[in-house]
Design a protein around this motif. Structure first.
Motif, PDB file in Angstrom:
ATOM      1  N   SER A 166      17.801   1.759   0.314  1.00 36.85           N
ATOM      2  CA  SER A 166      16.700   1.771  -0.715  1.00 36.85           C
ATOM      3  C   SER A 166      15.640   3.221  -0.276  1.00 36.85           C
ATOM      4  O   SER A 166      15.655   3.696   0.959  1.00 36.85           O
ATOM      5  N   LYS A 167      15.340   3.945  -1.224  1.00 35.60           N
ATOM      6  CA  LYS A 167      14.253   5.083  -1.229  1.00 35.60           C
ATOM      7  C   LYS A 167      13.249   4.668  -1.577  1.00 35.60           C
ATOM      8  O   LYS A 167      13.086   4.496  -2.777  1.00 35.60           O
ATOM      9  N   ILE A 168      12.111   4.704  -0.874  1.00 34.57           N
ATOM     10  CA  ILE A 168      10.741   4.216  -0.984  1.00 34.57           C
ATOM     11  C   ILE A 168       9.990   5.529  -1.688  1.00 34.57           C
ATOM     12  O   ILE A 168       9.804   6.413  -1.125  1.00 34.57           O
ATOM     13  N   LEU A 169       9.488   5.099  -2.953  1.00 34.24           N
ATOM     14  CA  LEU A 169       8.714   6.032  -3.901  1.00 34.24           C
ATOM     15  C   LEU A 169       7.270   6.109  -3.835  1.00 34.24           C
ATOM     16  O   LEU A 169       6.497   6.900  -3.830  1.00 34.24           O
ATOM     17  N   PHE A 170       6.995   4.709  -3.387  1.00 34.91           N
ATOM     18  CA  PHE A 170       5.420   4.340  -3.363  1.00 34.91           C
ATOM     19  C   PHE A 170       5.371   3.043  -2.770  1.00 34.91           C
ATOM     20  O   PHE A 170       5.891   1.906  -3.158  1.00 34.91           O
ATOM     21  N   PHE A 171       4.318   2.843  -1.924  1.00 36.63           N
ATOM     22  CA  PHE A 171       4.045   1.599  -1.191  1.00 36.63           C
ATOM     23  C   PHE A 171       2.602   1.501  -1.028  1.00 36.63           C
ATOM     24  O   PHE A 171       2.156   2.541  -0.280  1.00 36.63           O
ATOM     25  N   THR A 227      19.951  -7.691  -5.137  1.00 34.04           N
ATOM     26  CA  THR A 227      21.139  -6.830  -5.142  1.00 34.04           C
ATOM     27  C   THR A 227      21.868  -6.943  -3.816  1.00 34.04           C
ATOM     28  O   THR A 227      23.276  -6.683  -3.684  1.00 34.04           O
ATOM     29  N   THR A 228      21.068  -7.001  -2.682  1.00 31.88           N
ATOM     30  CA  THR A 228      21.996  -6.736  -1.278  1.00 31.88           C
ATOM     31  C   THR A 228      23.072  -8.077  -1.422  1.00 31.88           C
ATOM     32  O   THR A 228      24.116  -7.940  -0.851  1.00 31.88           O
ATOM     33  N   LEU A 287      10.916  -2.423   3.571  1.00 33.71           N
ATOM     34  CA  LEU A 287      11.276  -1.959   2.340  1.00 33.71           C
ATOM     35  C   LEU A 287      12.388  -1.374   2.157  1.00 33.71           C
ATOM     36  O   LEU A 287      13.163  -1.195   1.102  1.00 33.71           O
ATOM     37  N   LYS A 288      12.939  -0.603   3.178  1.00 37.78           N
ATOM     38  CA  LYS A 288      14.234   0.439   3.133  1.00 37.78           C
ATOM     39  C   LYS A 288      15.564  -0.650   3.326  1.00 37.78           C
ATOM     40  O   LYS A 288      16.482  -0.186   3.126  1.00 37.78           O
ATOM     41  N   GLY A 289      15.173  -1.779   3.698  1.00 40.59           N
ATOM     42  CA  GLY A 289      16.190  -2.811   3.658  1.00 40.59           C
ATOM     43  C   GLY A 289      16.330  -3.823   2.839  1.00 40.59           C
ATOM     44  O   GLY A 289      16.004  -3.497   1.463  1.00 40.59           O
ATOM     45  N   THR A 290      16.428  -5.116   2.974  1.00 41.87           N
ATOM     46  CA  THR A 290      16.388  -6.443   1.987  1.00 41.87           C
ATOM     47  C   THR A 290      15.242  -6.975   2.038  1.00 41.87           C
ATOM     48  O   THR A 290      14.907  -7.614   3.312  1.00 41.87           O
ATOM     49  N   ILE A 291      14.292  -7.048   1.099  1.00 43.09           N
ATOM     50  CA  ILE A 291      12.819  -7.720   1.231  1.00 43.09           C
ATOM     51  C   ILE A 291      13.254  -9.383   1.261  1.00 43.09           C
ATOM     52  O   ILE A 291      12.685 -10.117   2.226  1.00 43.09           O
ATOM     53  N   TYR A 292      14.280  -9.784   0.415  1.00 41.77           N
ATOM     54  CA  TYR A 292      14.541 -11.247   0.495  1.00 41.77           C
ATOM     55  C   TYR A 292      15.007 -11.625   1.809  1.00 41.77           C
ATOM     56  O   TYR A 292      14.733 -12.896   2.308  1.00 41.77           O
ATOM     57  N   GLY A 293      15.901 -10.560   2.573  1.00 37.93           N
ATOM     58  CA  GLY A 293      16.361 -11.220   3.866  1.00 37.93           C
ATOM     59  C   GLY A 293      15.478 -11.274   4.821  1.00 37.93           C
ATOM     60  O   GLY A 293      15.509 -11.976   5.589  1.00 37.93           O
ATOM     61  N   TYR A 294      14.210 -10.259   4.568  1.00 34.93           N
ATOM     62  CA  TYR A 294      13.237 -10.260   5.591  1.00 34.93           C
ATOM     63  C   TYR A 294      12.507 -11.820   5.332  1.00 34.93           C
ATOM     64  O   TYR A 294      11.973 -12.422   6.060  1.00 34.93           O
TER      65      TYR A 294
END
Length: 239
Positions: free
Chosen positions: A97-102, A86-87, A156-163
């Motif tokens: 991103s809004k984290i609901l569960f991790f 998506t990014t 997780l609040k940013g881009t996982i793929y970017g990381y």
């Protein structure tokens, strides 16, 4: 790291930072090969990765162009035929991103099958609401083997793929996607702020890295206002 991947990462960074702007003609392959002091064959491998991600496209006899992004007012999703997230598919918009569960747990049978992990190998479970320009866009439920990379809520609040690509050098090069409709459960309805039972579009995905190993099994849910998507078709041969 292979030289062609270093060049790919450098050109990609320039595209994402608008050094090479959407819709414009890029430098010629001779110019790029000279700039990076590599062969045309090596450069071509770099460009192929960018083409696969939908960042550039070539026109015979004209050159290589930065692919224009989808209209920011369009409800289209990421292109379904390209391994991007998506990014990257909405680079001109603010994606948060809004984290609901991790958390971490042992995988279910279907997760073991899709990720090729054993029953005793822990996986991350991630539930996020993705927002596009501060408006709810999708609800993602993602499973990843913990061995892939250390994750935390900041990432997780940013881009996982970017990381993964920037820090861990793990790139999604292939993906298997299944698209279908379902009725919103109580959980997904709350996440997307829609009525329970509303029509949702689901994109179920298994993502593979450059080694061909599965590193993500996810389901992304969209409400009916965000359920239009696009597939670009290019025909290389004629008969």
């Amino acid at each position: 790291m292979y030289r062609y991947k270093e060049v790919y990462s450098d050109i990609k960074r320039d595209i994402l930072r608008n050094h090479y702007r959407a819709g414009t003609l890029m430098p010629t392959q001779d110019e790029l090969a000279k700039k990076y002091n590599i062969s045309r064959i090596t450069l071509r491998k770099s460009l192929d990765l960018l083409i696969d991600e939908g960042l550039i496209h070539t026109q015979q006899g004209s050159g290589t162009y930065v692919r224009p992004q989808l209209d920011e007012n369009s409800p289209e999703l990421l292109p379904l035929d390209l391994p991007i997230g998506t990014t990257y598919s909405h680079r001109d918009q603010k994606i948060t991103s809004k984290i609901l569960f991790f958390g971490a747990r042992l995988p279910s049978e279907i997760e073991q099958k899709n990720l090729k992990v054993k029953a005793n190998e822990p996986v991350y479970e991630i539930k996020r609401v993705r927002l596009r320009d501060n408006k709810i866009y999708s609800y993602e439920h993602t499973i990843m083997p913990t061995r892939i990379a250390p994750l935390d809520e900041t990432i997780l609040k940013g881009t996982i793929y970017g990381y993964l690509g920037g820090k861990m050098k793990i790139f999604m090069t292939d993906a298997r996607r299944v698209v279908y409709a379902e009725s919103a459960s109580k959980e997904s309805a709350q996440a997307l702020n829609v009525d329970e039972g509303a029509s949702l579009l689901v994109i179920e995905q298994i993502a593979y890295d450059q080694k061909g190993e599965a590193f993500e099994y996810s389901k992304s849910r969209f409400d009916e206002n965000h359920s239009k998507f696009v597939i670009d078709i290019h025909r290389n041969e004629f008969w």
